[in-house]
Design an enzyme around this catalytic site. Structure first.
Site, PDB file in Angstrom:
ATOM      1  N   ASN A  51       0.809  -1.216   0.000  1.00 51.36           N
ATOM      2  CA  ASN A  51       0.000   0.000   0.000  1.00 51.36           C
ATOM      3  C   ASN A  51       0.852   1.280   0.000  1.00 51.36           C
ATOM      4  O   ASN A  51       1.664   1.482   0.900  1.00 51.36           O
ATOM      5  CB  ASN A  51      -0.932   0.017   1.213  1.00 51.36           C
ATOM      6  CG  ASN A  51      -2.093   0.969   1.002  1.00 51.36           C
ATOM      7  OD1 ASN A  51      -2.194   1.615  -0.041  1.00 51.36           O
ATOM      8  ND2 ASN A  51      -2.968   1.057   1.981  1.00 51.36           N
ATOM      9  N   HIS A 136     -14.006  -5.182  11.123  1.00 50.12           N
ATOM     10  CA  HIS A 136     -13.570  -3.850  11.583  1.00 50.12           C
ATOM     11  C   HIS A 136     -14.782  -2.970  11.846  1.00 50.12           C
ATOM     12  O   HIS A 136     -15.418  -2.501  10.913  1.00 50.12           O
ATOM     13  CB  HIS A 136     -12.746  -3.181  10.472  1.00 50.12           C
ATOM     14  CG  HIS A 136     -11.310  -3.525  10.496  1.00 50.12           C
ATOM     15  ND1 HIS A 136     -10.338  -2.604  10.227  1.00 50.12           N
ATOM     16  CD2 HIS A 136     -10.679  -4.684  10.730  1.00 50.12           C
ATOM     17  CE1 HIS A 136      -9.148  -3.183  10.302  1.00 50.12           C
ATOM     18  NE2 HIS A 136      -9.329  -4.435  10.592  1.00 50.12           N
ATOM     19  N   ARG A 161     -12.994  -5.966  15.708  1.00 51.60           N
ATOM     20  CA  ARG A 161     -12.053  -4.931  16.101  1.00 51.60           C
ATOM     21  C   ARG A 161     -12.839  -3.639  16.240  1.00 51.60           C
ATOM     22  O   ARG A 161     -13.670  -3.314  15.382  1.00 51.60           O
ATOM     23  CB  ARG A 161     -10.972  -4.768  15.023  1.00 51.60           C
ATOM     24  CG  ARG A 161      -9.879  -3.814  15.404  1.00 51.60           C
ATOM     25  CD  ARG A 161      -8.906  -3.497  14.289  1.00 51.60           C
ATOM     26  NE  ARG A 161      -9.315  -2.303  13.568  1.00 51.60           N
ATOM     27  CZ  ARG A 161      -8.470  -1.583  12.824  1.00 51.60           C
ATOM     28  NH1 ARG A 161      -7.219  -1.969  12.665  1.00 51.60           N
ATOM     29  NH2 ARG A 161      -8.876  -0.488  12.198  1.00 51.60           N
ATOM     30  N   TYR A 173      -6.867   7.534  13.340  1.00 52.30           N
ATOM     31  CA  TYR A 173      -6.679   6.267  12.635  1.00 52.30           C
ATOM     32  C   TYR A 173      -7.880   5.345  12.826  1.00 52.30           C
ATOM     33  O   TYR A 173      -8.456   5.259  13.907  1.00 52.30           O
ATOM     34  CB  TYR A 173      -5.419   5.519  13.152  1.00 52.30           C
ATOM     35  CG  TYR A 173      -5.481   4.102  12.682  1.00 52.30           C
ATOM     36  CD1 TYR A 173      -5.901   3.081  13.529  1.00 52.30           C
ATOM     37  CD2 TYR A 173      -5.279   3.807  11.342  1.00 52.30           C
ATOM     38  CE1 TYR A 173      -6.076   1.800  13.055  1.00 52.30           C
ATOM     39  CE2 TYR A 173      -5.445   2.529  10.865  1.00 52.30           C
ATOM     40  CZ  TYR A 173      -5.846   1.525  11.721  1.00 52.30           C
ATOM     41  OH  TYR A 173      -6.029   0.266  11.252  1.00 52.30           O
ATOM     42  N   ASP A 224      -6.569  -1.848  17.763  1.00 49.65           N
ATOM     43  CA  ASP A 224      -5.295  -1.594  17.086  1.00 49.65           C
ATOM     44  C   ASP A 224      -4.773  -0.213  17.499  1.00 49.65           C
ATOM     45  O   ASP A 224      -5.374   0.800  17.159  1.00 49.65           O
ATOM     46  CB  ASP A 224      -5.534  -1.632  15.563  1.00 49.65           C
ATOM     47  CG  ASP A 224      -4.235  -1.644  14.767  1.00 49.65           C
ATOM     48  OD1 ASP A 224      -4.281  -1.934  13.553  1.00 49.65           O
ATOM     49  OD2 ASP A 224      -3.166  -1.384  15.362  1.00 49.65           O
ATOM     50  N   HIS A 226      -1.983   0.886  16.534  1.00 48.59           N
ATOM     51  CA  HIS A 226      -1.319   1.314  15.282  1.00 48.59           C
ATOM     52  C   HIS A 226      -0.007   2.036  15.521  1.00 48.59           C
ATOM     53  O   HIS A 226       0.242   3.113  14.959  1.00 48.59           O
ATOM     54  CB  HIS A 226      -2.290   2.193  14.483  1.00 48.59           C
ATOM     55  CG  HIS A 226      -2.230   1.929  13.008  1.00 48.59           C
ATOM     56  ND1 HIS A 226      -1.534   2.726  12.146  1.00 48.59           N
ATOM     57  CD2 HIS A 226      -2.749   0.947  12.262  1.00 48.59           C
ATOM     58  CE1 HIS A 226      -1.653   2.265  10.905  1.00 48.59           C
ATOM     59  NE2 HIS A 226      -2.388   1.175  10.949  1.00 48.59           N
ATOM     60  N   GLU A 250      -3.267  -4.555  19.482  1.00 51.70           N
ATOM     61  CA  GLU A 250      -2.362  -4.690  18.327  1.00 51.70           C
ATOM     62  C   GLU A 250      -1.449  -3.480  18.180  1.00 51.70           C
ATOM     63  O   GLU A 250      -1.855  -2.347  18.399  1.00 51.70           O
ATOM     64  CB  GLU A 250      -3.217  -4.836  17.074  1.00 51.70           C
ATOM     65  CG  GLU A 250      -2.452  -4.894  15.777  1.00 51.70           C
ATOM     66  CD  GLU A 250      -3.364  -4.935  14.582  1.00 51.70           C
ATOM     67  OE1 GLU A 250      -4.547  -5.267  14.748  1.00 51.70           O
ATOM     68  OE2 GLU A 250      -2.909  -4.602  13.484  1.00 51.70           O
ATOM     69  N   GLU A 276       2.288  -6.839  11.307  1.00 46.92           N
ATOM     70  CA  GLU A 276       1.795  -6.635   9.933  1.00 46.92           C
ATOM     71  C   GLU A 276       2.808  -5.888   9.087  1.00 46.92           C
ATOM     72  O   GLU A 276       2.824  -6.027   7.875  1.00 46.92           O
ATOM     73  CB  GLU A 276       0.451  -5.925   9.935  1.00 46.92           C
ATOM     74  CG  GLU A 276       0.488  -4.479  10.332  1.00 46.92           C
ATOM     75  CD  GLU A 276      -0.901  -3.849  10.314  1.00 46.92           C
ATOM     76  OE1 GLU A 276      -1.847  -4.428  10.869  1.00 46.92           O
ATOM     77  OE2 GLU A 276      -1.023  -2.764   9.731  1.00 46.92           O
ATOM     78  N   ARG A 297       1.424 -11.262  13.330  1.00 44.87           N
ATOM     79  CA  ARG A 297       0.519 -10.840  12.257  1.00 44.87           C
ATOM     80  C   ARG A 297       1.152 -10.825  10.870  1.00 44.87           C
ATOM     81  O   ARG A 297       0.488 -10.530   9.892  1.00 44.87           O
ATOM     82  CB  ARG A 297      -0.031  -9.442  12.564  1.00 44.87           C
ATOM     83  CG  ARG A 297      -0.893  -9.481  13.754  1.00 44.87           C
ATOM     84  CD  ARG A 297      -1.895  -8.391  13.990  1.00 44.87           C
ATOM     85  NE  ARG A 297      -2.275  -7.466  12.989  1.00 44.87           N
ATOM     86  CZ  ARG A 297      -3.261  -7.630  12.116  1.00 44.87           C
ATOM     87  NH1 ARG A 297      -3.895  -8.789  12.075  1.00 44.87           N
ATOM     88  NH2 ARG A 297      -3.593  -6.687  11.264  1.00 44.87           N
ATOM     89  N   HIS A 326      -2.613 -10.348   9.125  1.00 46.83           N
ATOM     90  CA  HIS A 326      -3.128  -9.086   8.585  1.00 46.83           C
ATOM     91  C   HIS A 326      -4.057  -9.419   7.414  1.00 46.83           C
ATOM     92  O   HIS A 326      -3.768 -10.336   6.635  1.00 46.83           O
ATOM     93  CB  HIS A 326      -1.920  -8.287   8.091  1.00 46.83           C
ATOM     94  CG  HIS A 326      -2.209  -6.904   7.649  1.00 46.83           C
ATOM     95  ND1 HIS A 326      -1.351  -6.208   6.849  1.00 46.83           N
ATOM     96  CD2 HIS A 326      -3.227  -6.055   7.903  1.00 46.83           C
ATOM     97  CE1 HIS A 326      -1.832  -4.993   6.625  1.00 46.83           C
ATOM     98  NE2 HIS A 326      -2.961  -4.876   7.252  1.00 46.83           N
ATOM     99  N   ASP A 330      -6.154  -3.576   1.659  1.00 43.40           N
ATOM    100  CA  ASP A 330      -5.020  -3.299   0.769  1.00 43.40           C
ATOM    101  C   ASP A 330      -4.161  -4.537   0.557  1.00 43.40           C
ATOM    102  O   ASP A 330      -3.064  -4.447   0.001  1.00 43.40           O
ATOM    103  CB  ASP A 330      -4.167  -2.129   1.267  1.00 43.40           C
ATOM    104  CG  ASP A 330      -3.842  -2.204   2.739  1.00 43.40           C
ATOM    105  OD1 ASP A 330      -4.719  -1.847   3.550  1.00 43.40           O
ATOM    106  OD2 ASP A 330      -2.721  -2.608   3.071  1.00 43.40           O
ATOM    107  N   GLU A 353      -7.711 -11.617  10.135  1.00 43.63           N
ATOM    108  CA  GLU A 353      -8.377 -10.327   9.897  1.00 43.63           C
ATOM    109  C   GLU A 353      -9.134 -10.413   8.579  1.00 43.63           C
ATOM    110  O   GLU A 353      -8.628 -10.956   7.593  1.00 43.63           O
ATOM    111  CB  GLU A 353      -7.327  -9.210   9.822  1.00 43.63           C
ATOM    112  CG  GLU A 353      -7.925  -7.835   9.518  1.00 43.63           C
ATOM    113  CD  GLU A 353      -6.880  -6.744   9.566  1.00 43.63           C
ATOM    114  OE1 GLU A 353      -5.708  -7.036   9.802  1.00 43.63           O
ATOM    115  OE2 GLU A 353      -7.274  -5.590   9.364  1.00 43.63           O
ATOM    116  N   TRP A 416       1.973   7.038  12.105  1.00 45.15           N
ATOM    117  CA  TRP A 416       0.566   6.991  11.662  1.00 45.15           C
ATOM    118  C   TRP A 416      -0.026   5.631  11.979  1.00 45.15           C
ATOM    119  O   TRP A 416       0.632   4.621  11.842  1.00 45.15           O
ATOM    120  CB  TRP A 416       0.456   7.233  10.159  1.00 45.15           C
ATOM    121  CG  TRP A 416      -0.945   7.030   9.700  1.00 45.15           C
ATOM    122  CD1 TRP A 416      -2.017   7.863   9.919  1.00 45.15           C
ATOM    123  CD2 TRP A 416      -1.458   5.858   9.020  1.00 45.15           C
ATOM    124  NE1 TRP A 416      -3.143   7.312   9.396  1.00 45.15           N
ATOM    125  CE2 TRP A 416      -2.867   6.090   8.853  1.00 45.15           C
ATOM    126  CE3 TRP A 416      -0.898   4.679   8.549  1.00 45.15           C
ATOM    127  CZ2 TRP A 416      -3.689   5.157   8.211  1.00 45.15           C
ATOM    128  CZ3 TRP A 416      -1.724   3.746   7.940  1.00 45.15           C
ATOM    129  CH2 TRP A 416      -3.088   4.015   7.759  1.00 45.15           C
TER     130      TRP A 416
END
Ligand code: CS2
Ligand code: MG
Length: 416
Positions: A51, A136, A161, A173, A224, A226, A250, A276, A297, A326, A330, A353, A416
């Protein structure tokens, strides 16, 4: 006399790779697919989507991989993996390992088709009937997120999630206007988003308290972070979430330095998932051997394909670490298909996921897996069961997109 084994899988001449091409398409979002063809006409598909860096992998495949593929025996999967891993000299990294993964998955797909077997049987057969998945759910605030979790439960998900907005933060996010398919790479240049940890640390425990009050204790809940927290903040969040029994927290803190997870472990028994963004076993070795995580992941498309991820899963199994691949939108349906066969076999499977792809994506990538009763079920077609409609794919030209970045309120770059 020819070796009966080789006859069973076609002669080496049948298995000779005669063509390979990269297909870049954008049915709802960008995907890169490698298609490998053998002299016998059997072809295999491998996902090469990274991605925001799709063209880097496409170029790597076109200039540095495909010229080396032509003439190789498609049945020499391990040797081909070793050739592209050791032969690159500049080994590892997301672009190289995604390119190697695409080759590897395409070759496993060809092997399955030549052996007339679904991939999970080539790996060692079924260890489970269906593959537990999580969806999600997200909302701008706690109430919206709570309702969304309820919607996923009503769709039959056993695991969800949950992410919600942080008061005062624009575009946090994981909160998306598209409720099912969440696509973070929305602009040609990275969108600047703002991050503030204090507000996040405040609201997440409240979100999960609300979710348990509303939806009870049975549904598996995941979250998550992130990569956004410092280790001590991650330790605090993991501890504050303990009463709500998460299936996992996560990417609690960036895993570049695995030592941060030691601090989290000292303060909490909330299960941890990471990986991931990893692309090789070496990224996860310390975390697994130190039992610093509970789920790995790393997935097939970014960690070198089935050949390498099988090594990661086997290492993890020795330390009671389970897989939790993961599976965001994407990653193409090719990865989802291959992952489901892997999940169906893996003795230490944990969860998969499952962010549903949009209709356009599903049309370009016909597949035989299906969702039923909170689980995904891979098909029985030979190989991984996913193909690409090249004619349809050609209708969706590449659209340059990059992932967002995050900055703190004072302008400092953040994760991010
Ligand atoms: C996320 C991903 O699904 C997840 O766990 O971390 O959606 C991630 O943000 C994207 O794959 C990045 O492209
Ligand atoms: Mg994630």
């Amino acid at each position: 006399m020819a070796n009966p084994q080789s006859e069973a899988h076609g002669s080496s001449r049948d298995r000779e790779i005669v063509a390979a091409r990269v297909i870049v398409t954008c049915p709802g979002r960008n995907f890169v697919t490698l298609k490998i063809e053998t002299r016998s006409g059997v072809f295999g598909a491998g996902d090469a989507t990274l991605n925001g860096r799709e063209l880097a992998v496409a170029a790597y495949l076109e200039h540095h991989v495909i010229p080396n593929l032509i003439g190789r025996d498609a049945g020499r999967i391990e040797d081909t993996w070793q050739f592209f891993y050791r032969g690159a000299y500049w080994r590892r990294g997301p672009v190289t390992m995604t390119a190697i993964a695409a080759v590897d998955v395409a070759l496993w797909d060809i092997l399955g088709k030549m052996a007339a077997m679904p991939l999970y049987r080539l790996l060692g057969g079924r260890s489970r009937d269906g593959v537990l998945v999580y969806g999600h759910a997200n909302g701008r605030d706690i109430e919206e997120a709570t309702a969304e979790v309820g919607r996923y439960i009503s769709l039959g998900y056993r695991a969800v999630r949950a992410q919600c907005g942080v008061p005062g933060l624009k575009k946090p996010y994981g909160v998306s206007r598209l409720k099912d398919a969440y696509e973070p790479a929305e602009s040609e240049l990275p969108l600047e988003t703002e991050w503030s940890t204090p507000g996040y640390l405040e609201i997440v425990p409240k979100l999960f308290a609300r979710l348990r009050a509303e939806h009870g204790n049975e549904v598996e809940l995941l979250h998550d972070a992130h990569h956004r927290l410092m280790p001590v903040e991650a330790a605090r969040l993991a501890r504050d979430l303990e009463p709500h029994r998460l299936f996992w927290l996560e990417d609690a803190t960036p895993a570049d330095n695995p030592d941060g997870f030691e601090l989290i472990r000292r303060h909490s028994v909330t299960p941890l998932a990471v990986g991931e963004v990893f692309n090789s076993i070496w990224d996860s070795k310390r975390l697994i051997e130190g039992r610093l995580i509970d789920f790995i992941r790393s997935t097939i498309v970014h960690a070198g394909g089935i050949t390498h991820v099988r090594r990661i899963a086997d290492l993890a199994a020795m330390y009671q670490v389970r897989t939790g691949f993961h599976g965001a939108t994407d990653l193409s349906p090719v990865t989802m298909g291959a992952a489901l066969h892997f999940d169906t076999w893996a003795p230490n499977f944990g969860i998969q996921e499952y962010m549903r792809h949009c209709e356009q994506t599903d049309e370009v990538f016909p597949h035989d897996y299906l969702f039923r009763d909170g689980r995904l079920h891979c098909g029985e077609s030979p190989g991984h069961g996913v193909s690409i409609d090249e004619k349809l794919a050609a209708r969706f030209p590449y659209s340059p997109k990059q992932l967002p970045i995050a900055r703190l309120e004072d302008g400092s770059m953040w994760d991010w």
